[in-house]
Design a protein around this motif. Structure first.
Motif, PDB file in Angstrom:
ATOM      1  N   LEU A 191       0.839  -1.214   0.000  1.00 61.63           N
ATOM      2  CA  LEU A 191       0.000   0.000   0.000  1.00 61.63           C
ATOM      3  C   LEU A 191       0.868   1.255   0.000  1.00 61.63           C
ATOM      4  CD1 LEU A 191      -2.714  -1.168   2.546  1.00 61.63           C
ATOM      5  CD2 LEU A 191      -3.176  -0.429   0.198  1.00 61.63           C
ATOM      6  N   TRP A 192       1.918   1.244   0.815  1.00 61.55           N
ATOM      7  CA  TRP A 192       2.835   2.399   0.886  1.00 61.55           C
ATOM      8  C   TRP A 192       3.482   2.635  -0.483  1.00 61.55           C
ATOM      9  CZ3 TRP A 192       8.507   1.555   1.811  1.00 61.55           C
ATOM     10  CH2 TRP A 192       9.199   2.765   1.997  1.00 61.55           C
ATOM     11  N   SER A 193       3.908   1.551  -1.134  1.00 61.29           N
ATOM     12  CA  SER A 193       4.606   1.681  -2.415  1.00 61.29           C
ATOM     13  C   SER A 193       3.661   2.148  -3.513  1.00 61.29           C
ATOM     14  CB  SER A 193       5.234   0.338  -2.820  1.00 61.29           C
ATOM     15  OG  SER A 193       6.165  -0.062  -1.844  1.00 61.29           O
ATOM     16  N   ILE A 194       2.463   1.590  -3.550  1.00 55.59           N
ATOM     17  CA  ILE A 194       1.496   1.987  -4.583  1.00 55.59           C
ATOM     18  C   ILE A 194       1.013   3.410  -4.298  1.00 55.59           C
ATOM     19  CG2 ILE A 194      -0.806   1.462  -5.532  1.00 55.59           C
ATOM     20  CD1 ILE A 194      -0.096  -1.532  -5.163  1.00 55.59           C
ATOM     21  N   GLY A 195       0.958   3.763  -3.024  1.00 55.61           N
ATOM     22  CA  GLY A 195       0.669   5.151  -2.652  1.00 55.61           C
ATOM     23  C   GLY A 195      -0.773   5.568  -2.828  1.00 55.61           C
ATOM     24  N   LYS A 196      -1.684   4.618  -2.834  1.00 59.91           N
ATOM     25  CA  LYS A 196      -3.119   4.928  -2.975  1.00 59.91           C
ATOM     26  C   LYS A 196      -3.864   4.321  -1.798  1.00 59.91           C
ATOM     27  CE  LYS A 196      -2.930   6.044  -7.556  1.00 59.91           C
ATOM     28  NZ  LYS A 196      -2.957   7.395  -8.013  1.00 59.91           N
ATOM     29  N   ALA A 197      -4.898   5.019  -1.364  1.00 58.68           N
ATOM     30  CA  ALA A 197      -5.670   4.533  -0.215  1.00 58.68           C
ATOM     31  C   ALA A 197      -6.478   3.288  -0.592  1.00 58.68           C
ATOM     32  CB  ALA A 197      -6.612   5.634   0.257  1.00 58.68           C
ATOM     33  N   PRO A 198      -6.605   2.343   0.348  1.00 58.08           N
ATOM     34  CA  PRO A 198      -7.474   1.189   0.089  1.00 58.08           C
ATOM     35  C   PRO A 198      -8.943   1.615   0.168  1.00 58.08           C
ATOM     36  CG  PRO A 198      -6.628   1.099   2.333  1.00 58.08           C
ATOM     37  CD  PRO A 198      -5.997   2.306   1.691  1.00 58.08           C
ATOM     38  N   VAL A 199      -9.778   1.125  -0.767  1.00 61.38           N
ATOM     39  CA  VAL A 199     -11.189   1.546  -0.756  1.00 61.38           C
ATOM     40  C   VAL A 199     -12.176   0.398  -0.531  1.00 61.38           C
ATOM     41  CG1 VAL A 199     -10.815   3.636  -2.118  1.00 61.38           C
ATOM     42  CG2 VAL A 199     -11.334   1.493  -3.293  1.00 61.38           C
ATOM     43  N   GLU A 227      -8.849  -3.391  -2.987  1.00 60.51           N
ATOM     44  CA  GLU A 227      -8.888  -2.467  -4.127  1.00 60.51           C
ATOM     45  C   GLU A 227      -8.429  -1.095  -3.632  1.00 60.51           C
ATOM     46  OE1 GLU A 227     -12.849  -1.518  -5.265  1.00 60.51           O
ATOM     47  OE2 GLU A 227     -12.247  -0.406  -7.047  1.00 60.51           O
ATOM     48  N   THR A 228      -7.573  -0.439  -4.407  1.00 60.80           N
ATOM     49  CA  THR A 228      -7.128   0.896  -4.002  1.00 60.80           C
ATOM     50  C   THR A 228      -7.835   1.955  -4.844  1.00 60.80           C
ATOM     51  OG1 THR A 228      -5.338   1.187  -5.586  1.00 60.80           O
ATOM     52  CG2 THR A 228      -4.804  -0.046  -3.584  1.00 60.80           C
ATOM     53  N   GLU A 229      -7.720   3.204  -4.396  1.00 55.59           N
ATOM     54  CA  GLU A 229      -8.180   4.319  -5.243  1.00 55.59           C
ATOM     55  C   GLU A 229      -7.511   4.160  -6.600  1.00 55.59           C
ATOM     56  OE1 GLU A 229      -6.767   7.696  -3.149  1.00 55.59           O
ATOM     57  OE2 GLU A 229      -8.660   8.018  -2.093  1.00 55.59           O
ATOM     58  N   ILE A 234      -4.786  -5.455  -4.985  1.00 54.30           N
ATOM     59  CA  ILE A 234      -3.682  -6.122  -4.278  1.00 54.30           C
ATOM     60  C   ILE A 234      -4.242  -7.413  -3.716  1.00 54.30           C
ATOM     61  CG2 ILE A 234      -2.028  -5.974  -2.380  1.00 54.30           C
ATOM     62  CD1 ILE A 234      -2.403  -2.915  -2.425  1.00 54.30           C
ATOM     63  N   SER A 235      -3.661  -8.543  -4.099  1.00 56.47           N
ATOM     64  CA  SER A 235      -4.123  -9.793  -3.481  1.00 56.47           C
ATOM     65  C   SER A 235      -3.054 -10.284  -2.517  1.00 56.47           C
ATOM     66  CB  SER A 235      -4.444 -10.847  -4.537  1.00 56.47           C
ATOM     67  OG  SER A 235      -3.293 -11.163  -5.258  1.00 56.47           O
ATOM     68  N   ARG A 335     -18.240  -8.051  -0.386  1.00 58.29           N
ATOM     69  CA  ARG A 335     -17.194  -7.034  -0.512  1.00 58.29           C
ATOM     70  C   ARG A 335     -17.481  -5.919   0.486  1.00 58.29           C
ATOM     71  NH1 ARG A 335     -15.675  -2.555  -4.470  1.00 58.29           N
ATOM     72  NH2 ARG A 335     -17.875  -2.388  -4.964  1.00 58.29           N
ATOM     73  N   GLU A 336     -16.464  -5.500   1.210  1.00 61.09           N
ATOM     74  CA  GLU A 336     -16.662  -4.467   2.232  1.00 61.09           C
ATOM     75  C   GLU A 336     -16.004  -3.164   1.796  1.00 61.09           C
ATOM     76  OE1 GLU A 336     -18.351  -4.602   5.122  1.00 61.09           O
ATOM     77  OE2 GLU A 336     -18.882  -6.731   5.009  1.00 61.09           O
ATOM     78  N   LEU A 337     -16.747  -2.055   1.912  1.00 60.50           N
ATOM     79  CA  LEU A 337     -16.171  -0.747   1.631  1.00 60.50           C
ATOM     80  C   LEU A 337     -15.388  -0.304   2.848  1.00 60.50           C
ATOM     81  CD1 LEU A 337     -19.163   0.969  -0.193  1.00 60.50           C
ATOM     82  CD2 LEU A 337     -17.180  -0.225  -1.183  1.00 60.50           C
ATOM     83  N   LEU A 338     -14.271   0.391   2.622  1.00 63.12           N
ATOM     84  CA  LEU A 338     -13.409   0.752   3.754  1.00 63.12           C
ATOM     85  C   LEU A 338     -13.607   2.219   4.135  1.00 63.12           C
ATOM     86  CD1 LEU A 338     -10.136  -1.004   2.517  1.00 63.12           C
ATOM     87  CD2 LEU A 338     -12.008  -1.963   3.868  1.00 63.12           C
TER      88      LEU A 338
END
Ligand SMILES: NC(=O)c1ccc[n+]([C@@H]2O[C@H](COP(=O)([O-])OP(=O)(O)OC[C@H]3O[C@@H](n4cnc5c(N)ncnc54)[C@H](O)[C@@H]3O)[C@@H](O)[C@H]2O)c1
Length: 338
Positions: A191-199, A227-229, A234-235, A335-338
């Motif tokens: 997540l840090w490397s991709i730099g997008k928030a998880p949604v 799933e990120t923004e 990411i699995s 599926r859960e929204l974060l």
């Protein structure tokens, strides 16, 4: 302050390793240690040359001989013990995860920000050179837009692991099992490397491996998709029931290339992208022989000189949100929204 005087709370498994690497952090001195188990804290203090020992955490906080606290205790104690240190005006280096779940993590961040007391989380793989290089590679856009990533963590824990620390078996104490305790290290790096928030997140968890011998409530096997923004997926497959501890990998696929991190036989990043030069892999990571040593040294630098630490408490919220989402989805089947 020339030397940061650190008080350790919890003298179990990871605290021993942290005490060992702390010898290679020149600006740091271990001056107090605390554990509910009196025999454990005295043998720990003897081994690492720590003068003051406590079986009562509040007494250690009030002893006047420490400038910061390291929390290496069960996950259910991260929030209350960090809040007590914050109330005493002492910065906190808390072991991962930040807390058992997202609401607790948010409360801890709010307490730290309201009091203006620094709390850093030991997600030390951000200080692993190859993970750091992965982050640098993605931050400079070398792979273009990231489409997906795949994390595999085939680790092994035996019955002794749960017998030595029964809290690891309990959902109410640990918040979960392999996903929050082990997998969250590498989910954090992704997540840090991709730099997008998880949604959003989907998950499936299971507890094979121990039931016949010992009652393990938590997941010993977990699979999730986050799933990120921007739509990257990411699995993660996180396990503590592989027959032998295997190699961790993080594969990242972008529109212009791919990168694969592996931790064994040594941490390494293999990049396939047009124009990529190997020299770019040496990111601005601190000196030192181990990621935990560099993470600790960086925390000390943050407290003493305000040099940035990569995981202030708020930075550990996205991975907690993703872990929470995977666990919620595993329970709801949706599926859960974060
Ligand atoms: N960064 C890493 O790579 C890494 C590796 C292992 C564990 N950890 C984390 O470190 C933390 C501790 O895990 P561990 O495996 O070392 O656990 P552990 O069970 O080996 O040690 C925990 C210690 O805390 C003590 N303790 C419990 N309640 C206490 C209290 N109120 N006051 C003082 N001491 C108390 C216990 O007696 C025990 O000695 C967890 O957050 C875990 O996820 C991090």
């Amino acid at each position: 302050m020339d030397t940061l005087r650190l008080g350790i709370a919890g003298c179990g498994d990871i605290a021993g390793f942290t005490a060992l690497v702390s010898r290679f952090v020149p600006a740091l001195r271990l001056t107090a240690s605390c554990d509910l188990d009196a025999a454990r804290v005295s043998s720990f203090a003897r081994r690492y040359g720590i003068k003051a020992t406590y079986t009562n955490y509040e007494e250690m906080l009030q002893c006047g001989g420490i400038d910061a606290v390291y929390l290496a205790v069960p996950h259910d104690l991260h929030l209350p013990m960090a809040c007590a240190a914050i109330a005493a005006g002492l910065p906190v280096f808390v072991e991962k995860p930040l807390a058992r779940n997202l609401p607790e993590g948010r409360r801890l961040v709010a307490a730290s920000e309201a009091a203006g007391v620094k709390v850093g989380v030991n997600y030390q793989y951000r200080y692993d050179r190859a993970c750091h290089a992965l982050h640098g590679l993605l931050a400079e856009g070398a792979l273009g837009t990231i489409r997906h990533a795949r994390i595999n963590l085939p680790w092994h824990r035996d019955k002794k692991y749960f017998e030595a620390s029964p809290w690891h078996r309990s959902i109410s104490r640990a918040g979960g099992g392999t996903l929050i305790t082990q997998g969250s290290h590498f989910l954090d790096v992704a997540l840090w490397s991709i730099g997008k928030a998880p949604v959003s997140a989907m998950g499936y968890v299971a507890s094979p491996g121990f039931k016949a011998d010992i009652d393990v409530e938590v997941d010993t096997l977990a699979a999730g998709i986050v799933e990120t923004e921007g739509g990257a997926l990411i699995s993660i497959s996180s396990s503590m029931v592989a027959a032998r501890e295997g190699r961790v990998s993080i594969e990242v696929y972008g529109e212009r290339g791919s990168a694969v991190y592996t931790n064994r036989p040594w941490p390494r990043l293999v990049v396939r992208a047009p124009g990529f030069r190997a020299a770019r892999q040496s990111g601005p990571c601190l000196p030192g022989f181990h990621a935990l040593q560099r993470s600790l040294a960086a925390f000390v630098g943050w407290v003493q000189s305000d040099r940035p630490y990569l995981v202030p408490a708020s930075e550990a919220l996205p991975v907690l949100a993703a872990v929470d989402g995977i666990y919620r989805s595993a329970a709801s089947g949706k599926r859960e929204l974060l």
